[in-house]
Design a protein around this motif. Structure first.
Motif, mmCIF file in Angstrom:
data_model
loop_
_atom_site.group_PDB
_atom_site.id
_atom_site.type_symbol
_atom_site.label_atom_id
_atom_site.label_comp_id
_atom_site.label_asym_id
_atom_site.label_seq_id
_atom_site.Cartn_x
_atom_site.Cartn_y
_atom_site.Cartn_z
ATOM 1 N N MET A 1 0.832 -1.205 0.000
ATOM 2 C CA MET A 1 0.000 0.000 0.000
ATOM 3 C C MET A 1 0.865 1.252 0.000
ATOM 4 O O MET A 1 0.543 2.245 -0.654
ATOM 5 N N SER A 2 1.970 1.209 0.727
ATOM 6 C CA SER A 2 2.899 2.332 0.754
ATOM 7 C C SER A 2 3.455 2.596 -0.646
ATOM 8 O O SER A 2 3.558 3.748 -1.082
ATOM 9 N N ALA A 3 3.785 1.528 -1.359
ATOM 10 C CA ALA A 3 4.267 1.675 -2.737
ATOM 11 C C ALA A 3 3.184 2.289 -3.621
ATOM 12 O O ALA A 3 3.466 3.150 -4.469
ATOM 13 N N ARG A 4 1.918 1.867 -3.426
ATOM 14 C CA ARG A 4 0.803 2.444 -4.173
ATOM 15 C C ARG A 4 0.651 3.935 -3.875
ATOM 16 O O ARG A 4 0.362 4.736 -4.767
ATOM 17 N N ALA A 5 0.854 4.302 -2.613
ATOM 18 C CA ALA A 5 0.757 5.717 -2.236
ATOM 19 C C ALA A 5 1.826 6.526 -2.965
ATOM 20 O O ALA A 5 1.568 7.661 -3.390
ATOM 21 N N TRP A 6 3.006 5.955 -3.113
ATOM 22 C CA TRP A 6 4.069 6.657 -3.845
ATOM 23 C C TRP A 6 3.681 6.804 -5.315
ATOM 24 O O TRP A 6 3.888 7.863 -5.915
ATOM 25 N N GLU A 7 3.112 5.758 -5.906
ATOM 26 C CA GLU A 7 2.642 5.842 -7.290
ATOM 27 C C GLU A 7 1.568 6.929 -7.424
ATOM 28 O O GLU A 7 1.549 7.678 -8.410
#
Length: 185
Positions: free
Chosen positions: A24-30
């Motif tokens: 989810m953290s990676a998605r937030a960065w995207e």
């Protein structure tokens, strides 16, 4: 949001939860990269614009100190959900092209769908958890709405006309979110 999810990932009790929150953290960065691109397309440098709001988020974090994993989870659930509502509301004042580009952004990064069963299970297995987390969720929302009001009053260019109503709309969305977990708003 990316930092909140990454911090949550570093504190969760199981490896599976850590992996899910890391994703989810990676998605937030995207999401950030998408918003930065749309901002740049309309002549706004997002990192520069964000600087003026950092104090508000730091103050929010300082006021809300969870005492355990479930309070941390509810804090993130409430905060990320409200921020997603706020972000969707802010897009209403943008051009139709920018709105279309940002409609692809999953503002909550999948956190709500993940958090609901975790919170629900905690409430089902520990008798004191529902009342305690309901109270905590109300406190978190109060502080989040206060922060949004400060942003709207301090930076009126953020919102389209009627922006002062955003915190009230967020309150109703919060009630529905809390119902999904079995907590009281």
């Amino acid at each position: 949001m990316q930092q909140r999810l990454a911090k949550d990932a570093s504190l969760c009790p199981t490896v599976d939860q850590e992996i899910a929150l890391g994703q989810m953290s990676a998605r937030a960065w995207e999401n950030y990269e998408k918003v930065a691109q749309v901002s740049q397309n309309v002549g706004v440098e997002l990192p520069e614009e964000m600087k003026q709001y950092l104090g508000l988020t730091v103050q929010l974090e300082e006021r809300l100190r969870p005492t355990d994993w479930y309070e941390r989870l509810v804090k993130s659930y409430v905060t990320i959900g409200a921020m997603a509502d706020f972000n969707r509301s802010l897009t209403a004042g943008l051009s139709s092209q920018a709105q279309a580009e940002l409609s692809e952004v999953a503002w909550d990064c999948g956190q709500e769908g993940w958090a609901v069963p975790v919170i629900t299970q905690a409430c089902a297995t520990q008798v004191t958890v529902p009342a305690r987390l309901s109270l905590w969720g109300r406190r978190v929302l109060g502080d989040v709405r206060s922060t949004f009001r400060q942003a709207i009053v301090g930076y009126p260019e953020l919102t389209a006309e009627g922006g002062e109503d955003i915190p009230e709309a967020i309150k109703e969305h919060h009630r529905l979110r809390m119902e999904r977990t079995g907590l009281k708003a």
